[in-house]
Design an enzyme around this catalytic site. Structure first.
Site, PDB file in Angstrom:
ATOM      1  N   ASP A 198     -10.563   3.710   4.362  1.00 56.70           N
ATOM      2  CA  ASP A 198     -10.911   2.601   4.522  1.00 56.70           C
ATOM      3  C   ASP A 198     -12.393   2.548   4.626  1.00 56.70           C
ATOM      4  OD1 ASP A 198      -9.569  -0.700   4.250  1.00 56.70           O
ATOM      5  OD2 ASP A 198      -8.584   0.740   6.469  1.00 56.70           O
TER       6      ASP A 198
ATOM      7  N   GLN B 124      -4.013  -0.899   9.727  1.00 55.16           N
ATOM      8  CA  GLN B 124      -4.112  -1.907   9.147  1.00 55.16           C
ATOM      9  C   GLN B 124      -4.896  -3.415  10.146  1.00 55.16           C
ATOM     10  OE1 GLN B 124      -3.822  -2.876   6.191  1.00 55.16           O
ATOM     11  NE2 GLN B 124      -4.410  -5.030   6.567  1.00 55.16           N
TER      12      GLN B 124
ATOM     13  N   LYS C 238       0.962  -1.129   0.101  1.00 56.73           N
ATOM     14  CA  LYS C 238       0.015   0.452  -0.102  1.00 56.73           C
ATOM     15  C   LYS C 238       1.255   1.203  -0.261  1.00 56.73           C
ATOM     16  CE  LYS C 238      -4.186  -2.031   2.369  1.00 56.73           C
ATOM     17  NZ  LYS C 238      -4.488  -2.576   3.516  1.00 56.73           N
TER      18      LYS C 238
HETATM   19  N1  GUN Z   1      -7.427  -6.642   6.197  1.00 54.91           N
HETATM   20  C1  GUN Z   1      -7.561  -7.513   5.517  1.00 54.91           C
HETATM   21  N2  GUN Z   1      -8.088  -5.898   5.486  1.00 54.91           N
HETATM   22  C2  GUN Z   1      -8.087  -4.532   5.092  1.00 54.91           C
HETATM   23  C3  GUN Z   1      -8.771  -3.799   4.634  1.00 54.91           C
HETATM   24  O1  GUN Z   1      -9.019  -3.492   3.879  1.00 54.91           O
HETATM   25  N3  GUN Z   1      -8.267  -2.734   5.369  1.00 54.91           N
HETATM   26  C4  GUN Z   1      -7.432  -2.702   6.706  1.00 54.91           C
HETATM   27  N4  GUN Z   1      -7.418  -1.664   7.554  1.00 54.91           N
HETATM   28  N5  GUN Z   1      -7.079  -4.127   7.276  1.00 54.91           N
HETATM   29  C5  GUN Z   1      -7.467  -5.383   6.233  1.00 54.91           C
END
Ligand code: GUN
Length: 294
Positions: free
Chosen positions: A120, A97, A53
């Site tokens: 998100d 995350q 990311k």
């Molecule tokens: N963990 C697994 N998928 C995601 C996501 O799309 N966003 C975040 N913040 N954590 C995750």
């Protein structure tokens, strides 16, 4: 002929467009969008995602504010850090995350992110907006993985309205928002899950299947009707025996080799949904930046 949906390529196009837009915004405002990336601890999969990311964000011209915190960070400390980021002028989006360590309540943390900086789309206000909005408004912060799936589906150019869509999995991150997005496209939506009776039969009726359960190769050939569209969100690491040597492999929730024989279109793992999730995170960050100018 089964169409292989190339998430890598679609995501690359999205990122190219975002980069162009960010270049223009930079010329007009003198600023670039900023994304705060918060990771607590060192779960290996999370580190892989955060790295990807961060790299993609920088490539499109987003400033990344990195917050990698030790596993022992307590909830109060994390809340204080989010409060600082909520008030920090160069931060337009905040990504925490998941999963967080067990001693931290995830929902309390997600609730503490300012809804306007919710990269998100997991804050209750944004979840509510997604549910209420009658169409996918350009300003909405929509959870990245399901939105990426929707972009891939729309890219096929087939009519979604009236289709039977089955989402397998009911997580807040994927299953539930995916169902909302498909409903907005006027699909008839079913969410199937671990307690669903005759799940094979339920899937067999689907024109569109989105699999997001985290169970390697669960969706078998006889669960999928001919010419269904199959989107595989699963990323499962399994060990396979290749000529007597045990190797790690990434597989989806769909038994790809078998299912792809009958499907009209299918996403591969890797190279399907994964890159789309990241591209949609960057898109949300830019939307948050643009919304801050309104
Ligand atoms: N963990 C697994 N998928 C995601 C996501 O799309 N966003 C975040 N913040 N954590 C995750």
């Amino acid at each position: 002929m089964t169409k292989l949906i190339n998430g890598k390529e679609i995501a690359q196009n999205l990122r190219n467009n975002l980069k162009k837009e960010i270049d223009i915004l930079k010329k007009n405002t003198g600023k670039v969008p900023g994304l705060a990336v918060v990771q607590v601890g060192n779960v290996a999969a999370s580190s892989v995602y955060v790295k990807a990311k961060t790299k993609s964000a920088k490539e499109v011209g987003i400033e990344v504010i990195d917050n990698h915190l030790p596993e022992e960070t307590n909830q109060k400390e994390l809340l204080n850090i989010i409060e600082t980021l909520n008030n920090q002028a160069n931060v337009d989006g905040i990504l925490v995350q998941l999963p967080l360590p067990k001693h931290i309540n995830e929902q309390i943390i997600l609730d503490s992110i300012h809804p306007d900086k919710d990269a998100d789309g997991f804050h209750p206000l944004n979840v509510g907006k997604l549910s209420i909005a009658s169409h996918n408004d350009e300003n909405l912060l929509i959870p990245c993985t399901p939105y990426g799936c929707l972009i891939m589906l729309k890219g096929l150019g087939v009519e979604l309205s009236g289709k039977n869509a089955v989402v397998v999995g009911r997580s807040n991150i994927v299953g539930k928002p995916m169902a909302q997005l498909l409903l907005k496209e006027s699909c008839t939506v079913t969410i199937a899950h671990s307690r669903t009776k005759n799940i094979e039969e339920v899937c067999k009726k689907a024109d569109i299947i989105v699999a997001a359960v985290g169970r390697p190769r669960m969706i078998k050939e006889n669960w999928v009707k001919k010419d269904a569209i199959v989107i595989d969100v699963g990323i499962n690491r399994i060990e396979v025996d290749i000529d007597g040597e045990i190797k790690n492999r990434l597989v989806g929730d769909v038994d790809f080799n078998a299912v792809s024989k009958n499907a009209a279109a299918i996403t591969p793992v890797p190279g399907g949904v994964g890159p789309m999730t990241i591209a949609c995170l960057l898109r949300n960050t830019m939307i948050a930046f643009k919304n801050s100018y309104k």
